[in-house]
Design an enzyme around this catalytic site. Structure first.
Site, PDB file in Angstrom:
ATOM      1  N   ASP A 101       0.859  -1.181   0.000  1.00  0.00           N
ATOM      2  CA  ASP A 101       0.000   0.000   0.000  1.00  0.00           C
ATOM      3  C   ASP A 101       0.893   1.227   0.000  1.00  0.00           C
ATOM      4  O   ASP A 101       2.094   1.136   0.276  1.00  0.00           O
ATOM      5  CB  ASP A 101      -0.930  -0.002   1.216  1.00  0.00           C
ATOM      6  CG  ASP A 101      -2.196   0.820   1.015  1.00  0.00           C
ATOM      7  OD1 ASP A 101      -2.311   1.506  -0.027  1.00  0.00           O
ATOM      8  OD2 ASP A 101      -3.065   0.783   1.899  1.00  0.00           O
ATOM      9  N   ASP A 102       0.314   2.371  -0.327  1.00  0.00           N
ATOM     10  CA  ASP A 102       1.096   3.602  -0.349  1.00  0.00           C
ATOM     11  C   ASP A 102       1.362   4.118   1.056  1.00  0.00           C
ATOM     12  O   ASP A 102       2.435   4.645   1.341  1.00  0.00           O
ATOM     13  CB  ASP A 102       0.404   4.681  -1.193  1.00  0.00           C
ATOM     14  CG  ASP A 102      -1.007   5.024  -0.730  1.00  0.00           C
ATOM     15  OD1 ASP A 102      -1.582   4.300   0.123  1.00  0.00           O
ATOM     16  OD2 ASP A 102      -1.572   6.010  -1.242  1.00  0.00           O
ATOM     17  N   ASP A 105      -2.098   4.758   7.761  1.00  0.00           N
ATOM     18  CA  ASP A 105      -2.457   5.952   8.508  1.00  0.00           C
ATOM     19  C   ASP A 105      -2.883   5.544   9.917  1.00  0.00           C
ATOM     20  O   ASP A 105      -2.074   5.496  10.826  1.00  0.00           O
ATOM     21  CB  ASP A 105      -3.565   6.700   7.757  1.00  0.00           C
ATOM     22  CG  ASP A 105      -3.891   8.063   8.342  1.00  0.00           C
ATOM     23  OD1 ASP A 105      -3.689   8.273   9.555  1.00  0.00           O
ATOM     24  OD2 ASP A 105      -4.369   8.924   7.599  1.00  0.00           O
TER      25      ASP A 105
END
Length: 168
Positions: A101-102, A105
């Protein structure tokens, strides 16, 4: 994260490509995977880069939607499941799978994906403190109150200075 924060971290295409390649470099020394599970949409670009660098040909996606208006994180929805063929690799526990994933969070999306593939190796380009325990490998950590502006979400525009000028 509840919305764009006061701290902005704009990432250019060049920087993102370098960071994704650095992620692949780090992963190359850890193991060998039969497939990548890309967390869409943010994981599409880093998954392509990592797949190229590590010569991984099987790329699957899982769709988890959380940012419904690009500003606030809402309820999570799995909108596309991982194929049974990929889940079943190497005994079905995910140990032959690399999740990419980028960003991690809050860790809520990562938790959903980890429940599906509990022994997969989870890698992100960027990590925030709340979600960092959910990933195995990442490149850059930013503070929880920083909003990352990815290159696919931005255009060329003026960037205001970080510090406000003194009142005149």
């Amino acid at each position: 994260m509840s919305g764009p924060a006061d701290k902005a971290f704009p990432v250019s295409w060049d920087q993102f490509h370098r960071d994704a390649r650095a992620l692949a470099w780090r992963l190359a020394g850890i193991g060998t995977w039969q497939a990548i599970v890309c967390v869409t949409r943010g994981g599409l670009v880093p998954s392509a880069i990592v797949a190229r660098e590590l010569n991984i040909r099987v790329i699957e996606t899982i769709g988890v939607a959380s940012y419904h208006d690009y500003k606030t994180q809402g309820d999570l929805q799995v909108i596309k499941e991982v194929s049974p063929q990929v889940v079943g690799l190497d005994g079905g526990d995910g140990s032959a799978v690399l999740i990419v994933d980028d960003l991690v969070d809050t860790g809520k999306t990562a938790k959903i994906v980890r429940n599906i593939l509990p022994k997969a190796h989870f890698a992100t380009v960027y990590a925030k403190p709340m979600g960092r325990p959910m990933v195995d490998t990442f490149i850059t950590e930013v503070s929880q109150d920083t909003w990352i502006y990815f290159p696919w979400d931005t255009g060329l525009a003026f960037q205001p200075p970080i510090a406000e000028p003194p009142n005149r």
